[in-house]
Design an enzyme around this catalytic site. Structure first.
Site: not given
Lengths: 304, 304
Positions: A29, A31, A225, A250
């Protein structure tokens, strides 16, 4: 009684080597993992360089639909990272690919509640996107005898994060979904909030998607996702068994759930929105295989 | 196996008299029953006059939160109908009353995503409303080091129909609900669409409420129909057994469900959003006791 949860293991000098050796690809991922807002997270360039030097495939899978893959590649370059377009899987690209694999007719138009990234990916896939940024300043007239017209050839509405959300776009998308026969309702993702700025969280695509669910009384097809739609492309492209991939993210409800759904190994990093206490709270039902503070811990734990 | 549905009866010369004689009060929805946009529905003034002349209590129960009761009384007057404020129960009033009966502290503020009607009803109940129309033109700056500030004394967010919905309001309401401890999330109603103009339907409060559900990952307290919260007030005020009341409305999922939930008789009119084919479709699970084309049919069927 529910079955006991298998709790996440802290990444350590002991378990990192066997995990690392078992993997052929890392899915990141962006960010909260690679950057936060416009700031690179500590140790990222060295970590990516090391993984490449060991022959690992790198893939960047982001739910952020505001940019196209081309625009993402520019962002990576501006941060000093050499990542190519074909290593990037954004939910804007996923929306366009969903239409393509489902043989959506090119003569049908697509109405967009969201950013330039979606419009650009639609164009690259041969589709005509309406709306998006150009409807950001439009206003409606709620007065007698005023008829709001919409394009009857719109066959899909794609909804993503839209900081320029307004009643004009909501009415346009709602009319298409309620009145154009068979019109698809596609969500890039349903993230509740995200770090649109480095200092705080803001409503995410889940907000705009929720608005459209409320007015259309329909549920969307989600392409980002935790939907595994993008995994089809990854598998075709890289020909790697999912058990040899590790999803690094995250967020529990998008990244880690996506990894689980796809059959990947999963690694949660605490450099983004999830804290250790959230992970370990009894109310949390989503456990990654491993967790660590940031991706550069891998280097350290391997003694690099 | 589900139990067989008791199908709605068409109002007729045969069943109207016994129904009429059994009732002490009529609860009317407004839009689609009394008027459509700014146009009175045929025969309404004569029907209301007749009902009053026979000693029936009249109550107007509307989910539309854009106006206060005072503003509704003015609308009734402008259409030539003499209806007083205390005969009107709007969802804007219900939101203020919900705070009052739950002893919401007067020093706490209320953030409003919605119209002037909510702000006015809050003021009349002694509360300070923030937001609403005055935040309609505000824009956000999604740039580094920008911090969006919100009032930490906001203890409730009220969400209703808001044609001036924007990202500023969504962020403000989201921050209050996510970050102010115990902050209430109140929805005036969740109507998907409504006749904001006479020619077509537009996204209703369900759209703005859905947006806030998406960003806060919380469900609201609904005070308008089909919630029976307003019925508490009606019962205290009129001291009439609910079996002697008839809820008259044009929507199955708000008006008729509200009537069912409250234990009233129910009459669906086809002068608004519901067609006979929708009513009689096998997928419809909400059956009123009676249905007819418009409220003035009552006069005709009673031989007036």
């Amino acid at each position: 009684m529910s079955s006991p949860k298998r709790l996440a293991q802290l990444l350590s000098a002991h378990n990192t080597r066997p995990l690392f050796d078992s993997l052929e690809a890392f899915l990141f991922d962006c960010d909260g993992v690679i950057w936060k807002g416009d700031k690179l997270i500590h140790g990222v360039p060295q970590t990516l360089d090391f993984l490449r030097s060991k022959g690992k495939k790198l893939v960047f899978v982001t739910n952020n639909s505001t940019k196209s893959r081309r625009q993402y590649a520019i962002k990576f370059q501006s941060l000093g990272l050499s990542v190519t377009e074909d290593e990037i899987f954004s939910s804007s690209f996923a929306a366009a690919m969903y239409l393509k694999v489902n043989n959506f007719p090119q003569q049908n138009k697509v109405y967009v509640i969201g950013g330039e990234g979606i419009i650009e990916e639609l164009q690259l896939a041969g589709y005509t996107g309406l709306g998006g940024p150009e409807d950001g300043e439009k206003r409606v007239q709620l007065k007698s005898n005023f008829l709001f017209e919409h394009d009857k050839t719109v066959g899909a509405v794609v909804v993503g994060l839209d900081p320029d959300i307004n009643y004009y776009k909501l009415q346009y998308g709602t009319l298409c979904i309620r009145e154009n026969p068979g019109c698809l309702f596609i969500a890039t993702n349903r993230d509740a909030v995200g770090h649109m700025t480095d200092l705080q969280e803001w409503p995410g695509a889940g907000c705009m998607v929720g608005a459209m669910c409320g007015s259309t009384e329909k549920e969307p097809i989600v392409v980002g996702k935790p939907s595994t739609f993008m995994m089809e492309f990854l598998l075709k492209k890289f020909q790697i068994d999912t058990s040899k991939m590790c999803m690094v993210g995250d967020r529990l409800d998008t990244d880690i759930l996506f990894g689980h759904n796809a059959g990947c190994k999963t690694l949660l990093v605490l450099s983004g929105v999830t804290t250790q206490s959230t992970l370990q709270d009894p109310s949390n039902n989503i456990q990654p295989d491993y967790y660590t503070s940031k991706i550069s811990d891998i280097l350290e734990l391997l003694g690099q």
